[in-house]
Every structure is written in structure tokens, then in C-alpha cells.
Design a protein around this motif. Sequence first.
Motif, PDB file in Angstrom:
ATOM      1  N   THR A  73       0.840  -1.202   0.000  1.00 34.61           N
ATOM      2  CA  THR A  73       0.000   0.000   0.000  1.00 34.61           C
ATOM      3  C   THR A  73       0.873   1.250   0.000  1.00 34.61           C
ATOM      4  OG1 THR A  73      -0.088   0.121   2.405  1.00 34.61           O
ATOM      5  CG2 THR A  73      -1.795  -1.187   1.322  1.00 34.61           C
ATOM      6  N   ASN A  74       0.347   2.326  -0.542  1.00 35.21           N
ATOM      7  CA  ASN A  74       1.113   3.570  -0.456  1.00 35.21           C
ATOM      8  C   ASN A  74       0.624   4.447   0.698  1.00 35.21           C
ATOM      9  OD1 ASN A  74      -1.227   4.566  -1.575  1.00 35.21           O
ATOM     10  ND2 ASN A  74      -0.345   4.909  -3.600  1.00 35.21           N
ATOM     11  N   LEU A  75      -0.435   4.004   1.350  1.00 32.62           N
ATOM     12  CA  LEU A  75      -0.902   4.701   2.559  1.00 32.62           C
ATOM     13  C   LEU A  75      -0.719   3.758   3.738  1.00 32.62           C
ATOM     14  CD1 LEU A  75      -4.256   6.332   1.381  1.00 32.62           C
ATOM     15  CD2 LEU A  75      -1.971   7.323   1.422  1.00 32.62           C
ATOM     16  N   PRO A  76      -0.474   4.325   4.927  1.00 36.11           N
ATOM     17  CA  PRO A  76      -0.328   3.452   6.102  1.00 36.11           C
ATOM     18  C   PRO A  76      -1.649   2.771   6.426  1.00 36.11           C
ATOM     19  CG  PRO A  76      -0.367   5.767   6.750  1.00 36.11           C
ATOM     20  CD  PRO A  76      -0.337   5.742   5.257  1.00 36.11           C
ATOM     21  N   ARG A  77      -1.568   1.615   7.048  1.00 36.86           N
ATOM     22  CA  ARG A  77      -2.793   0.824   7.261  1.00 36.86           C
ATOM     23  C   ARG A  77      -3.827   1.578   8.089  1.00 36.86           C
ATOM     24  NH1 ARG A  77      -0.613  -4.588   8.481  1.00 36.86           N
ATOM     25  NH2 ARG A  77      -2.697  -5.205   9.058  1.00 36.86           N
ATOM     26  N   GLU A  78      -3.376   2.500   8.906  1.00 39.63           N
ATOM     27  CA  GLU A  78      -4.327   3.274   9.704  1.00 39.63           C
ATOM     28  C   GLU A  78      -5.306   4.050   8.814  1.00 39.63           C
ATOM     29  OE1 GLU A  78      -2.448   5.307  12.939  1.00 39.63           O
ATOM     30  OE2 GLU A  78      -4.268   6.486  13.346  1.00 39.63           O
ATOM     31  N   LEU A  79      -4.874   4.378   7.592  1.00 39.41           N
ATOM     32  CA  LEU A  79      -5.750   5.138   6.695  1.00 39.41           C
ATOM     33  C   LEU A  79      -6.530   4.222   5.757  1.00 39.41           C
ATOM     34  CD1 LEU A  79      -3.477   8.190   5.729  1.00 39.41           C
ATOM     35  CD2 LEU A  79      -5.139   7.973   7.595  1.00 39.41           C
ATOM     36  N   GLN A 384     -15.869  15.788  11.994  1.00 39.39           N
ATOM     37  CA  GLN A 384     -14.945  16.294  10.980  1.00 39.39           C
ATOM     38  C   GLN A 384     -13.661  15.446  10.964  1.00 39.39           C
ATOM     39  OE1 GLN A 384     -15.734  19.926   9.378  1.00 39.39           O
ATOM     40  NE2 GLN A 384     -17.410  18.482   9.515  1.00 39.39           N
ATOM     41  N   LEU A 385     -12.946  15.541   9.861  1.00 35.15           N
ATOM     42  CA  LEU A 385     -11.710  14.765   9.709  1.00 35.15           C
ATOM     43  C   LEU A 385     -10.725  15.097  10.830  1.00 35.15           C
ATOM     44  CD1 LEU A 385     -10.183  12.891   7.638  1.00 35.15           C
ATOM     45  CD2 LEU A 385      -9.156  14.990   6.761  1.00 35.15           C
ATOM     46  N   GLU A 386     -10.207  14.051  11.470  1.00 33.50           N
ATOM     47  CA  GLU A 386      -9.250  14.294  12.553  1.00 33.50           C
ATOM     48  C   GLU A 386      -7.954  14.871  11.995  1.00 33.50           C
ATOM     49  OE1 GLU A 386      -8.350  10.812  15.043  1.00 33.50           O
ATOM     50  OE2 GLU A 386     -10.273  10.094  14.312  1.00 33.50           O
ATOM     51  N   ALA A 387      -7.390  15.834  12.732  1.00 30.15           N
ATOM     52  CA  ALA A 387      -6.142  16.480  12.279  1.00 30.15           C
ATOM     53  C   ALA A 387      -5.041  15.428  12.100  1.00 30.15           C
ATOM     54  CB  ALA A 387      -5.720  17.531  13.292  1.00 30.15           C
ATOM     55  N   ARG A 388      -5.047  14.444  12.980  1.00 28.73           N
ATOM     56  CA  ARG A 388      -3.999  13.410  12.909  1.00 28.73           C
ATOM     57  C   ARG A 388      -4.058  12.657  11.578  1.00 28.73           C
ATOM     58  NH1 ARG A 388      -1.015   9.392  15.076  1.00 28.73           N
ATOM     59  NH2 ARG A 388      -1.707   7.307  14.547  1.00 28.73           N
ATOM     60  N   ARG A 389      -5.282  12.337  11.129  1.00 29.01           N
ATOM     61  CA  ARG A 389      -5.427  11.602   9.869  1.00 29.01           C
ATOM     62  C   ARG A 389      -5.075  12.505   8.685  1.00 29.01           C
ATOM     63  NH1 ARG A 389      -8.108   6.788  10.120  1.00 29.01           N
ATOM     64  NH2 ARG A 389      -9.092   6.973   8.097  1.00 29.01           N
ATOM     65  N   GLU A 416       8.859   8.384  15.310  1.00 26.55           N
ATOM     66  CA  GLU A 416       9.413   8.436  16.658  1.00 26.55           C
ATOM     67  C   GLU A 416      10.518   9.472  16.762  1.00 26.55           C
ATOM     68  OE1 GLU A 416      10.680   4.612  18.169  1.00 26.55           O
ATOM     69  OE2 GLU A 416       8.646   3.886  17.790  1.00 26.55           O
ATOM     70  N   ASN A 417      11.372   9.536  15.711  1.00 23.54           N
ATOM     71  CA  ASN A 417      12.556  10.386  15.799  1.00 23.54           C
ATOM     72  C   ASN A 417      12.307  11.858  15.510  1.00 23.54           C
ATOM     73  OD1 ASN A 417      13.900   8.158  16.449  1.00 23.54           O
ATOM     74  ND2 ASN A 417      14.856   7.840  14.445  1.00 23.54           N
ATOM     75  N   ASN A 418      11.520  12.125  14.480  1.00 26.35           N
ATOM     76  CA  ASN A 418      11.377  13.541  14.127  1.00 26.35           C
ATOM     77  C   ASN A 418       9.938  13.940  13.844  1.00 26.35           C
ATOM     78  OD1 ASN A 418      10.911  12.341  11.739  1.00 26.35           O
ATOM     79  ND2 ASN A 418      12.674  13.151  10.653  1.00 26.35           N
ATOM     80  N   GLY A 419       9.037  13.244  14.462  1.00 23.33           N
ATOM     81  CA  GLY A 419       7.634  13.639  14.335  1.00 23.33           C
ATOM     82  C   GLY A 419       7.054  13.365  12.974  1.00 23.33           C
ATOM     83  N   GLY A 420       7.780  12.596  12.158  1.00 21.77           N
ATOM     84  CA  GLY A 420       7.177  12.142  10.914  1.00 21.77           C
ATOM     85  C   GLY A 420       7.483  12.965   9.696  1.00 21.77           C
ATOM     86  N   ASP A 421       8.674  13.581   9.660  1.00 19.26           N
ATOM     87  CA  ASP A 421       9.036  14.246   8.412  1.00 19.26           C
ATOM     88  C   ASP A 421       9.632  13.203   7.500  1.00 19.26           C
ATOM     89  OD1 ASP A 421       9.860  15.753   6.367  1.00 19.26           O
ATOM     90  OD2 ASP A 421      11.060  17.154   7.536  1.00 19.26           O
ATOM     91  N   CYS A 422       9.082  13.086   6.296  1.00 15.35           N
ATOM     92  CA  CYS A 422       9.529  11.996   5.431  1.00 15.35           C
ATOM     93  C   CYS A 422      10.804  12.320   4.677  1.00 15.35           C
ATOM     94  CB  CYS A 422       8.457  11.637   4.407  1.00 15.35           C
ATOM     95  SG  CYS A 422       8.491  12.700   2.979  1.00 15.35           S
ATOM     96  N   ALA A 423      11.388  13.486   4.921  1.00 17.05           N
ATOM     97  CA  ALA A 423      12.539  13.861   4.113  1.00 17.05           C
ATOM     98  C   ALA A 423      13.834  13.564   4.843  1.00 17.05           C
ATOM     99  CB  ALA A 423      12.467  15.347   3.779  1.00 17.05           C
ATOM    100  N   PRO A 424      14.290  12.316   4.754  1.00 17.59           N
ATOM    101  CA  PRO A 424      15.536  12.002   5.449  1.00 17.59           C
ATOM    102  C   PRO A 424      16.715  12.704   4.777  1.00 17.59           C
ATOM    103  CG  PRO A 424      14.837  10.154   4.105  1.00 17.59           C
ATOM    104  CD  PRO A 424      13.783  11.205   3.980  1.00 17.59           C
ATOM    105  N   GLN A 425      17.802  12.855   5.529  1.00 15.74           N
ATOM    106  CA  GLN A 425      18.998  13.482   4.990  1.00 15.74           C
ATOM    107  C   GLN A 425      19.376  12.846   3.667  1.00 15.74           C
ATOM    108  OE1 GLN A 425      19.749  15.773   7.341  1.00 15.74           O
ATOM    109  NE2 GLN A 425      20.868  16.745   5.712  1.00 15.74           N
ATOM    110  N   GLY A 426      19.623  13.655   2.671  1.00 17.19           N
ATOM    111  CA  GLY A 426      20.110  13.106   1.401  1.00 17.19           C
ATOM    112  C   GLY A 426      19.007  12.633   0.486  1.00 17.19           C
ATOM    113  N   SER A 427      17.778  12.680   0.921  1.00 27.52           N
ATOM    114  CA  SER A 427      16.726  12.248   0.003  1.00 27.52           C
ATOM    115  C   SER A 427      16.384  13.415  -0.903  1.00 27.52           C
ATOM    116  CB  SER A 427      15.493  11.785   0.777  1.00 27.52           C
ATOM    117  OG  SER A 427      14.525  12.804   0.777  1.00 27.52           O
ATOM    118  N   ILE A 428      15.587  13.144  -1.913  1.00 28.35           N
ATOM    119  CA  ILE A 428      15.275  14.215  -2.855  1.00 28.35           C
ATOM    120  C   ILE A 428      13.974  14.910  -2.508  1.00 28.35           C
ATOM    121  CG2 ILE A 428      16.523  13.185  -4.750  1.00 28.35           C
ATOM    122  CD1 ILE A 428      13.765  12.245  -5.763  1.00 28.35           C
ATOM    123  N   CYS A 429      13.452  14.563  -1.351  1.00 33.44           N
ATOM    124  CA  CYS A 429      12.153  15.114  -0.963  1.00 33.44           C
ATOM    125  C   CYS A 429      12.213  16.627  -0.827  1.00 33.44           C
ATOM    126  CB  CYS A 429      11.758  14.492   0.361  1.00 33.44           C
ATOM    127  SG  CYS A 429      10.017  14.630   0.694  1.00 33.44           S
TER     128      CYS A 429
END
Length: 429
Positions: A73-79, A384-389, A416-429
Motif C-alpha cells: 500500500t502507499n498509505l499506512p494501514r491506519e488510513l 470532521q476529519l481528525e487532524a492526525r489523519r 518516533e525520531n522527528n515527528g514524521g518528516d519523510c525527508a531524510p537526509q540526502g533524500s530528494i524530498c
Amino acid sequence: MRRAEVAVVGAGAAGLVAARELLREGHAVAVFEKSDRAGGTWAYDPRADADPLSLDPGAPGAVHGSLYASLRTNLPRELMGFSGFPLAGRVFAGDPRTFPGHREVLAFLDAFAEESGVAALVRLRAEVLRVRPLGQGQGEEQWAVAWRGEDGEVAEEVFDAVVVCNGRCTVPLVPKIRGIDKWRGKQMHSHNYRTPEPFRDQVRVLCTLPLISAGWKTRYSEDRLGKIELYQNVWLHAEIDRIQDDGPVQFAEGSAVSADIILYCTGYRYHFPFLDFDGLTVDDNRVGPMYKHVFPTKYAPNLSFVGLPYKTIIFQSLELESKWVAAVLSGRATLPSEEGMVAAVREEYRRMEEDGRPKRHTHSLWPEWVEYMNWLAEQVGEPQLEARRRDMYERALKCIWSLDDRYRDRWDEEEENNGGDCAPQGSIC
Ligand code: FAD
């Protein structure tokens, strides 16, 4: 409250949740499913169409599914769960990953269908051939549903309402590239991609990126063109301009390459072979006129569609659309008059034009997806849509657009480490 006899066309995620919501609202439901199992897209089919571009959706034995063997899946199972029946926190087919493989989602849908009582209402190998109104529009008519059963016999039954849930990821949208008649290599649509093996000895495969609502230029700006550092063998080019006279593919930014295959990842087109009547058209991938993507203005409320919109949390949107249909049919929610709906649709089209959004993106909810979800929720008295989702979905999109598909396995750690920023060091994000 009015109790309607409702036919649901298709037993994918949309048809299953539509049936559950209709049942909950007190309606009587029959679900028609042309294949031999429920699950739709999530029932991986190793077969591919004989025509690699699948240009004829009516070809005998046309394959419905577009999944490839290794798809996660491209979305986490929670969604990807339904209210009262989450996918998160449980394991259905031995795959506990946050972004599970397709088998896990299919097993989840099977369990959902069983627990909700919908499985017993699904008629398998029952293909709907034609749906026609027994009236002149105005929403008062009943509907005749002609369907072919396993034995090849065609029967017709009358229902108060029909909910169309036949899926939107089956019939390829293949753009016409300038000069394509000079192309001497292979062409294929991603609908028919299953495994990488057949591509192993190919010199170069050109994958065209899906051109989704925001437009590739916004996401893949000129400064990102060129070799993608994350991969040994992936280059990003601008859109294809044309095929040159001697064969190479010319890109808009000026460079050109020779390739063996063009693999079109250009999305799908809406296709309703069983609907053919006035007042409902598919034009440049706009299904219309359609009030809020669910009710065709001429035939509301007894004809409806669940699953047209995309660029949203799909499963949650399917559920809200379904709740709305069920509530409107019972009289718990009301629609504007036909004129009111037509005016709303006109206004929506006008706004799209003003914003420069092409017609083919009519059912893309980006960027106003939250507004849409909240509007639906309001119609049916849901929160209403939860902010978390919302944040989780936007984070996932950012990761998808980064082209760094390692995000699936880093997701939990990054949260856990950075609150969920998907742009790790060196990525092209
Ligand atoms: P489908 O799943 O296509 O179901 C339609 C059903 O209708 C099928 O069972 C079909 O056999 C049946 N049918 C069609 N015509 C007839 C007829 N005439 N008579 C009777 N039955 C009929 N979504 C996510 O949320 N997360 C993801 O990670 C994700 N990944 C995806 C990856 C790929 C490659 C694709 C193609 C889609 C992905 N999606 C994802 C979107 C996916 O389409 C939805 O999750 C969901 O499966 C849509 O369900 P649906 O019921 O609308 O359509």
C-alpha cells in the motif's frame, strides 16, 4: 424512513462499504460482482491483457485488476480501514507491516464483508450488463438491472435504486504522444505490469509518471530533472514532447533518449459500459453532471456513484460517500432540487476553469480534499476529519512524491525520531 431495494454494482472496497452502510440504514441490498470473489482491485490477478495497452475495455476476458505482484500500500494501514473495522492494530494475512502487501488488504476486505453481513449478499459471477431507468428522470423512477449469471443466462430485476461501484483503476488512459506512429519499440500500460522479469534485458524502459492534479511541474520542477541520486539507473525527464523521426523520444526539456519500451503510468479512465442514457456523460474523464461526485443531477437520488473521487483518504471517502447515499435514500439527508444541484455543478466547473484545472481532473480532490470530506461528514452527522489523519495523509503524499520508496519502512522510525518528516537526509524530498 424510506426503505429502498438497492442494487450495488461491484464488490470492491466501495461496493462492500456501500452495502454495509445501506444495510445499517435499513435498506435491502443485492451486490452484483462479475468476478468469482469480492475485493476488486485488491484481488491480485497474475494475468494481464493480451493487448499490453488494453485499448479495448470490452475485449473478451479483459482483466479487471491493475496490481503488480510486489505491491504494498502507499498509505499506512491506519488510513485504510473502515469505522468500527480498522485495518490498523490487527493482522489479517500474516503481514503486520505499516504498509502491507496487497494480500493483507484483500484478507481485511474479506473479513469486513463477513463481519458486516455483506458477504452473504454478494452474488458472484454476476455481471451487470445494463442499468436503465424506468422513467424520465426526476429521481422518482425505479431501475431495471440486467445481469448475466454464471450459467450465461441473462435476467432483469427491478430496484428502487442503484449504486455504481465498478472501480476506476481498470481502463487505461493512454495519451497520444506526438509521432507515436514512428515508435518501433514496445508500449505497455501499467495496468498490465505484474513483475519486473520480462524487462530484465531491456536497455531502457521509459515510465511516464502519472500526471496528477497538481501537475508534475509543481512537484518535479526543472531543478529535479536528471539522474535520481537514490537509484543507480533512474533519470527524471520533463514530459515527452514527441517521438523523433528516427525513433528516439524527445523530452520537453530538450534531451532525447532511445528506449525499448514506453511504460505508460498515466492513470485510468472512467468507464461504465452498462450505463447508456441521456443526462449522464463521460467527457475527457469528467463524469457529469454529478453533484459532489456522487449523484448525477438528473437521476438523483436513485442513481449514485461511490468511488469516483481520488487524491484523498480513499477508504474513508468511500465510507462517507456511502453513508451519504444511504441517508439520502432513507430521507435522513436531503439533496437540493435538481436546479440547485445543476447550479452547484456549474459553479464547480467554473471554478476549475478559473483555476486552470483541466477537465480530466474533475474528480481529483486535490487540494480541497479536507473540505470535501468534512462537507460529506456534515451531511451525515459524522465528526470532521481528525487532524492526525489529515497530517498522516499529507505526509504520505509528500513521501510518495519524493520518489523515495524507502519511506514505507522508515515511517514508524521517523515518526518516533522527528515527528514524521519523510525527508531524510540526502533524500530528494
Ligand atoms: P475496485 O476495487 O476496482 O472494485 C470494483 C469491482 O466492481 C470489481 O470487483 C469488479 O469486478 C466489479 N465490477 C466491475 N464491473 C462490473 C459489472 N459490470 N458487473 C458486476 N461487477 C462489476 N488505495 C488505497 O487506499 N491505498 C493504496 O495503497 C492503493 N494502492 C493502489 C495501487 C494500485 C496499483 C491501484 C490500481 C489502486 C490503488 N488504490 C489504493 C486505489 C484502489 O482503487 C482503492 O483502494 C479501491 O480498491 C477502490 O475500490 P472500488 O471498489 O472503487 O473499485
